[in-house]
Design an enzyme around this catalytic site. Sequence first.
Site, PDB file in Angstrom:
ATOM      1  CD  GLN A  12      -7.424  -0.416   7.342  1.00  0.00           C
ATOM      2  OE1 GLN A  12      -8.270  -1.204   7.762  1.00  0.00           O
ATOM      3  NE2 GLN A  12      -6.135  -0.567   7.611  1.00  0.00           N
ATOM      4  CB  CYS A  20       2.360   3.739  11.284  1.00  0.00           C
ATOM      5  SG  CYS A  20       1.375   2.700  10.232  1.00  0.00           S
ATOM      6  CG  ASN A  62      -5.238   3.854   9.014  1.00  0.00           C
ATOM      7  OD1 ASN A  62      -5.604   4.918   8.516  1.00  0.00           O
ATOM      8  ND2 ASN A  62      -4.124   3.754   9.692  1.00  0.00           N
ATOM      9  N   GLY A 114       0.815  -1.209   0.000  1.00  0.00           N
ATOM     10  CA  GLY A 114       0.000   0.000   0.000  1.00  0.00           C
ATOM     11  C   GLY A 114       0.850   1.260   0.000  1.00  0.00           C
ATOM     12  CB  SER A 115       3.862   2.256   1.900  1.00  0.00           C
ATOM     13  OG  SER A 115       3.325   1.985   3.170  1.00  0.00           O
ATOM     14  CB  THR A 124      12.182 -10.493 -10.741  1.00  0.00           C
ATOM     15  OG1 THR A 124      13.348 -10.334 -11.543  1.00  0.00           O
ATOM     16  CG2 THR A 124      11.499 -11.816 -11.064  1.00  0.00           C
ATOM     17  CG  HIS A 172      -0.294  -6.604   5.002  1.00  0.00           C
ATOM     18  ND1 HIS A 172      -0.448  -6.196   6.305  1.00  0.00           N
ATOM     19  CD2 HIS A 172       0.200  -5.534   4.334  1.00  0.00           C
ATOM     20  CE1 HIS A 172      -0.050  -4.933   6.417  1.00  0.00           C
ATOM     21  NE2 HIS A 172       0.343  -4.508   5.233  1.00  0.00           N
TER      22      HIS A 172
HETATM   23  C1  LIG Z   1      -1.766  -0.517   6.051  1.00  0.00           C
HETATM   24  C2  LIG Z   1      -2.088   0.734   5.330  1.00  0.00           C
HETATM   25  C3  LIG Z   1      -1.199   1.275   4.380  1.00  0.00           C
HETATM   26  C4  LIG Z   1       0.165   0.690   4.131  1.00  0.00           C
HETATM   27  O1  LIG Z   1       0.126  -0.518   3.442  1.00  0.00           O
HETATM   28  P1  LIG Z   1       1.439  -1.446   3.424  1.00  0.00           P
HETATM   29  O2  LIG Z   1       1.108  -2.539   2.475  1.00  0.00           O
HETATM   30  O3  LIG Z   1       1.646  -1.921   4.817  1.00  0.00           O
HETATM   31  O4  LIG Z   1       2.560  -0.594   2.925  1.00  0.00           O
HETATM   32  C5  LIG Z   1      -1.582   2.416   3.704  1.00  0.00           C
HETATM   33  N1  LIG Z   1      -2.775   2.998   3.929  1.00  0.00           N
HETATM   34  C6  LIG Z   1      -3.653   2.505   4.825  1.00  0.00           C
HETATM   35  C7  LIG Z   1      -4.960   3.182   5.019  1.00  0.00           C
HETATM   36  C8  LIG Z   1      -3.333   1.371   5.557  1.00  0.00           C
HETATM   37  O5  LIG Z   1      -4.204   0.891   6.456  1.00  0.00           O
END
Ligand SMILES: *Cc1c(COP(=O)(O)O)cnc(C)c1O
Length: 395
Positions: free
Chosen positions: A179, A324, A151, A70-71, A237, A201
């Site tokens: 989320q 975080c 989140n 996500g990041s 890759t 995840h």
């Molecule tokens: C967990 C989360 C992220 C980050 O995702 P990662 O796959 O851990 O990098 C970004 N935005 C929100 C709203 C999240 O809950």
Amino acid sequence: MTIYADNAGTTKMSRTAIDAMLPFMEEYYGNPSSLHSVGQLVAEKLQKAREEIAACLGCSAQEITFTSGGSEADNQAIISAAKLGEKKGKKHIISTAFEHHAVLHTLEKLKKQGFDIELLPVGPKGTITAEQVKDAIREDTCLVTTMYANNEIGSILPIAEIGRVCHEKGVLFHTDAVQAAGHLKINCKEQNIDMLSLSAHKFHGPKGIGVLYAKKGIVLSNIIEGGAQERGKRGGTENIPAIMGMAAALKEACDHIDENACFVSVLRDMLIEGLKKIPHSALNGDPVNRLPGNVNFCFEGIEGESLLLLLDEKGICASSGSACTSGSLDPSHVLLSIGRPHEIAHGSLRLSLCEYNTEEEVEYMLREIPKAVEYLRNMSPLWKDKVEGRKEFIL
Ligand SMILES: *Cc1c(COP(=O)(O)O)cnc(C)c1O
């Protein structure tokens, strides 16, 4: 006994996702960029996974870019839109005060590069309106980026309406749907979404893999330079086992989205009703427009961290805000954004549930949490001052 109630932090992988990954570690280990048959077999499976994911999001396979999570997807979406805007002399970006740090820190970096960043206030319920976005859009706005659902406090934003307003004004719209994906129905086309981030995840898939959806025609900028993978937009890759696990997990989640939401929201509401009975407490976030699994409370007179440690001893895995921010002493920027004073924001508890939780677990938590809160309050001199009238209660 361990009760896992931190599903907004991360989730347990589903059996389906694990089973989908194993063959790609044991048998189909080829590189999809290789021309030989071992590689090409994997290239076909990769394309199939891309199509499956696209089907879950209401978009086409060419609009999917795989990222490390996500990041990275948030970073790439925002930086790409900023670069496209800059070319046209547009450097105004609209977002909200309670975004994930993957968004907020990317915006801070752009601010140092001369972009004008406007964070909309989210109000006590922790949401924004499309009207707010409409009023904030200017001639030089190049991007609106708002999360789909928060989140920490679980509030769900009016994404389709925000998207409509952006399109009326010709502004790109990105949503961090980390989320929401796998938990709420998403259709990028119908909801007027130009770019969207998700992470496996958070829906029982593997860690370290995510998706950036970008509508056809949007030229992405690279965050990772390298080979020609992902149409040249993300070198490296492909993480094939993880992509297969993500595709299987997303499909499974989307196939059961209504029944899971139904089941989990019943557990959520049981918890909310039970915890409300604790005096001097308050639910955080929108009571109605809320993620099915999210419970977030402030309890006056306690420290969230102490509560977490006590609950951990009782086998309850919870969070005080987001994973975080734990480890820092600053209260959550999300709770401050909805107007909680520092003192109250420090006493927060987030329980995030999934379909693997049970009613028995909720009953157990409802027995243990009030006891833990009372125990901590009885040890607190500040609480004593409040009870004996020397200080005012806030909640
Ligand atoms: C967990 C989360 C992220 C980050 O995702 P990662 O796959 O851990 O990098 C970004 N935005 C929100 C709203 C999240 O809950």
